[in-house]
Enzyme design. Structure first.
Site, PDB file in Angstrom:
ATOM      1  CG  ASP A 173      -6.015   3.141   0.419  1.00 48.66           C
ATOM      2  OD1 ASP A 173      -5.071   2.318   0.525  1.00 48.66           O
ATOM      3  OD2 ASP A 173      -6.648   3.304  -0.640  1.00 48.66           O
ATOM      4  CG  ASP A 198     -10.962 -16.130 -13.309  1.00 51.15           C
ATOM      5  OD1 ASP A 198     -10.219 -16.448 -12.381  1.00 51.15           O
ATOM      6  OD2 ASP A 198     -12.207 -16.038 -13.196  1.00 51.15           O
ATOM      7  CG  ASP A 201      -1.708   1.234   1.407  1.00 57.33           C
ATOM      8  OD1 ASP A 201      -1.929   1.921   0.386  1.00 57.33           O
ATOM      9  OD2 ASP A 201      -2.113   1.546   2.543  1.00 57.33           O
ATOM     10  CG  ASN A 219      -3.002   5.434  -1.095  1.00 57.72           C
ATOM     11  OD1 ASN A 219      -3.041   4.308  -0.572  1.00 57.72           O
ATOM     12  ND2 ASN A 219      -3.942   5.884  -1.892  1.00 57.72           N
ATOM     13  CG  ASP A 273      -6.262 -12.812 -13.361  1.00 59.63           C
ATOM     14  OD1 ASP A 273      -7.054 -13.552 -13.970  1.00 59.63           O
ATOM     15  OD2 ASP A 273      -5.748 -13.107 -12.269  1.00 59.63           O
ATOM     16  CG  ASP A 290      -1.372   1.537  -3.713  1.00 63.15           C
ATOM     17  OD1 ASP A 290      -0.165   1.407  -3.975  1.00 63.15           O
ATOM     18  OD2 ASP A 290      -1.793   2.075  -2.665  1.00 63.15           O
TER      19      ASP A 290
HETATM   20  O1  TEU Z   1     -11.071 -19.293  -9.484  1.00 65.06           O
HETATM   21  C1  TEU Z   1     -11.811 -20.333 -10.033  1.00 65.06           C
HETATM   22  C2  TEU Z   1     -12.002 -21.455  -9.177  1.00 65.06           C
HETATM   23  O2  TEU Z   1     -12.059 -22.569  -9.662  1.00 65.06           O
HETATM   24  C3  TEU Z   1     -12.159 -21.155  -7.745  1.00 65.06           C
HETATM   25  O3  TEU Z   1     -13.518 -21.091  -7.491  1.00 65.06           O
HETATM   26  C4  TEU Z   1     -11.524 -22.146  -6.922  1.00 65.06           C
HETATM   27  O4  TEU Z   1     -12.035 -23.413  -7.178  1.00 65.06           O
HETATM   28  C5  TEU Z   1     -11.779 -21.813  -5.506  1.00 65.06           C
HETATM   29  O5  TEU Z   1     -11.433 -20.494  -5.290  1.00 65.06           O
HETATM   30  C6  TEU Z   1     -10.943 -22.685  -4.638  1.00 65.06           C
HETATM   31  O6  TEU Z   1     -11.413 -22.549  -3.374  1.00 65.06           O
HETATM   32  C7  TEU Z   1     -10.989 -18.120 -10.212  1.00 65.06           C
HETATM   33  C8  TEU Z   1     -10.206 -17.101  -9.434  1.00 65.06           C
HETATM   34  O7  TEU Z   1      -8.889 -17.549  -9.279  1.00 65.06           O
HETATM   35  C9  TEU Z   1     -10.908 -16.824  -8.147  1.00 65.06           C
HETATM   36  O8  TEU Z   1     -10.184 -15.948  -7.328  1.00 65.06           O
HETATM   37  C10 TEU Z   1     -12.251 -16.232  -8.485  1.00 65.06           C
HETATM   38  O9  TEU Z   1     -12.996 -16.054  -7.305  1.00 65.06           O
HETATM   39  C11 TEU Z   1     -13.038 -17.120  -9.443  1.00 65.06           C
HETATM   40  O10 TEU Z   1     -12.259 -17.595 -10.519  1.00 65.06           O
HETATM   41  C12 TEU Z   1     -14.155 -16.323 -10.063  1.00 65.06           C
HETATM   42  O11 TEU Z   1     -13.650 -15.370 -10.922  1.00 65.06           O
HETATM   43 CA    CA Z   2      -3.538   2.130  -1.230  1.00 65.41          CA
END
Ligand code: TEU
Ligand code: CA
Length: 562
Positions: free
Chosen positions: A25, A199, A21, A23, A98, A29
């Protein structure tokens, strides 16, 4: 074999909210990240994977995006982003972003439009279905508890959300959705980023032809209302990724890794085929789901070493020469690896963290280090539910305790072992208040062990976990056999040792890891009688014959020239 830069790279994952962080808060960041780039350079990593920094209402900490081309206000501005990217490139590192395109936030303008009326031009950007007998269209469950369908009164229909109800799933069947997403990706590529971590990309094609029909799942228990949606590796997923590859990925020099829940080695060979028509590699889940039980991940069962070896070895051998592996033991969704697979007691925390790192980094594939793993950061003893921030954990507490499947006390214990917040406590920079992460009040508690485990101390101690990771990373650059050698498991029946070899032409490595807190005897294979120690986590000078491994000892030996 033709080598791409990402075959030789080591990746470091940053979870921006908890990294640094700048700043006061209490929220990490972009300027905080920029201020720590020299630290990452010192560690020696090649690539940063940055968890989402896009505009988001943070129902799921940035994995719910409301604008793909804007930076979350709490994290800074687009100028801050550009400065960070320039700083990464100046230091010879790369940036992988991501990419969260299975779903958006419910605040994304597309969804605001989509839900407004049946004839809105954005209606078909999401997955809408009629109810069945006044109930959800089918019995698919959300990964974050409850039904995967949310009723929306405005049009008297349900929309699909495989994650939170504030993360509606995009309809990839709609060509316009793909056009929009691909041009957004192109925009980021033109900005100069170096790749994407995608993702839950294995979930984008839903096997939902008519939107109705109950669905039976082997994992369902009597009395369960909802089942696993079974959307992994759906009917058109490879077609979509090939289109993405043609239209965007192949036009730039990128690294791509697909997060592929539910992927098998057979499927991985398609997603990450060496012919380069889809992605470069995938994250598989088999090793991190080991031991999951009736309540899914909510269990105190430890991972069985024989099973762990069998799964890691299967991925090593089956992908060999066909697809490329990614290697990880932790990320922002997993508990801390030293707590889960090693031993986080003060006596063994450092030595077992080094052992796990050796075991993973000597395998074939691209290794991923999750922030703080290079310090041996551990799980956190959250005092109560008050300190928990993660939507997955909080929803599960509610659902499982209300259904009488567990008690709050037991659930808190499970969360301390398996909850995602273990990975999300602030990075431990030094022993000043709040571990040097913030001058303010952090958004999530700092692990109280920061006075003992922190970067400042480890940088100053050549025997630290940090310096061990640094050495492992440097070794990968020096020894081709680590990148390209063929893998072979030895001692598959051993319940305490993980032993394997890597062979590349005349070069051969032997890796021996003791996963227990006991001493273990091991007879070196004859060809390693004459060998030198590449790396090890205990002081040792010579090696030969029958050796006695110390608790959590790890050794990588290189056979001396023939
Ligand atoms: O995670 C996908 C996923 O398969 C997760 O649900 C995972 O099985 C779980 O977190 C394990 O406990 C991705 C991202 O990495 C996660 O942070 C997100 O919450 C999810 O997709 C939705 O975008
Ligand atoms: Ca911050």
């Amino acid at each position: 074999m033709k080598t791409a830069w990402w075959n030789e790279a080591v990746v470091y994952q940053i979870y921006p909210r908890s990294f640094m962080d700048s700043n006061g808060d209490g929220i990490g960041d972009l300027n905080g990240i920029t201020s720590k780039l020299d630290y990452l350079k010192e560690l020696g990593i090649d690539v940063i994977w940055l968890s989402p920094v896009y505009q988001s209402p943070n129902d799921d900490n940035g994995y719910d995006i409301s604008d793909y081309q804007a930076i979350m206000e709490e994290f800074g501005t687009m100028e801050d982003f550009d400065r960070m990217l320039a700083g990464i490139h100046e230091r010879g590192m790369k940036l992988v972003m991501d990419l969260v395109v299975n779903h958006t936030s419910d605040e994304h303008p597309w969804f605001v439009e989509s839900r407004a009326s049946m004839d809105n031009p954005y209606r078909d950007y999401y997955i809408w279905r009629e109810g069945t007998d006044g109930k959800e269209p089918n019995n698919w469950g959300s990964c974050f508890s409850g039904s995967a369908w949310q009723y929306d009164a405005a049009t008297d229909m349900y929309y699909l959300h495989l994650f939170s109800r504030r993360q509606p799933d995009l309809n990839w069947e709609n060509e316009k959705v793909r056009d929009e997403l691909f041009s957004m990706m192109d925009w980021w590529c033109r900005k100069g980023i170096d790749g994407f971590r995608m993702d839950v990309i294995s979930l984008i094609s839903k096997p939902l032809p008519d939107g109705s029909g109950r669905f039976l799942d082997g994992r369902m228990q009597p009395g369960d209302l909802y089942g696993d949606p079974g959307c992994a590796n759906g009917p058109r997923v490879h077609e979509y990724l090939q289109e993405m590859n043609r239209r965007v990925l192949s036009r730039y020099d990128l690294m791509t890794v697909g997060e592929c829940a539910g992927v098998t080695t057979e499927e991985a060979k398609r997603y990450a085929s060496l012919d380069g028509t889809e992605l470069n590699m995938v994250f598989q889940f088999e090793h991190v789901e080991l031991g999951d039980g009736e309540l899914g991940k909510w269990t105190d069962r430890r991972v069985d070493l024989k099973e762990f070896k069998q799964i890691m070895s299967k991925w090593q051998t089956e992908l060999s020469g066909k697809a490329w592996n990614s290697l990880y033991l932790s990320n922002h969704d997993q508990p801390r690896s030293v707590s889960r697979f090693g031993n986080d007691s003060p006596k063994y925390q450092a030595v077992s963290a080094k052992m796990l790192a050796t075991c993973l980094h000597m395998m074939q594939g691209t290794p991923y280090i999750y922030q703080g793993e290079e310090l041996g950061m551990t799980n956190c003893e959250f005092p109560s539910f008050e300190e928990i921030r993660d939507i997955e954990s909080l929803n599960a507490v509610k659902e499982l305790t209300e259904a009488g499947k567990t008690t709050p006390e037991e659930m808190l214990r499970f969360i301390r072992l398996r909850g995602r917040d273990n990975a999300r406590t602030p990075m431990q920079w030094d022993n000043s208040p709040q571990a040097g992460f913030t001058k303010g009040e952090p958004w999530i508690m700092v692990n109280p062990n920061y006075t003992r485990i922190n970067a400042a101390q480890e940088l100053a101690d050549l025997d630290s976990v940090f310096h061990y990771y640094k050495k492992l990373i440097a070794l990968r650059r020096q020894e081709t056999v680590i990148v390209h050698g063929a893998y072979q498991l030895l001692e598959p029946e051993s319940e305490s040792l993980f032993v394997y070899t890597r062979t590349y032409g005349e070069e051969k490595l032997l890796v021996i890891c003791n996963f227990t807190e006991h001493e273990e005897e091991y007879q070196l294979p004859e060809e390693f009688e004459e060998s030198s120690i590449l790396i090890g986590n205990y002081p040792r000078k010579n090696i030969g014959g029958r050796i006695c491994l110390k608790p959590y000892e790890a050794l990588a030996l290189k056979r001396n020239g023939l």
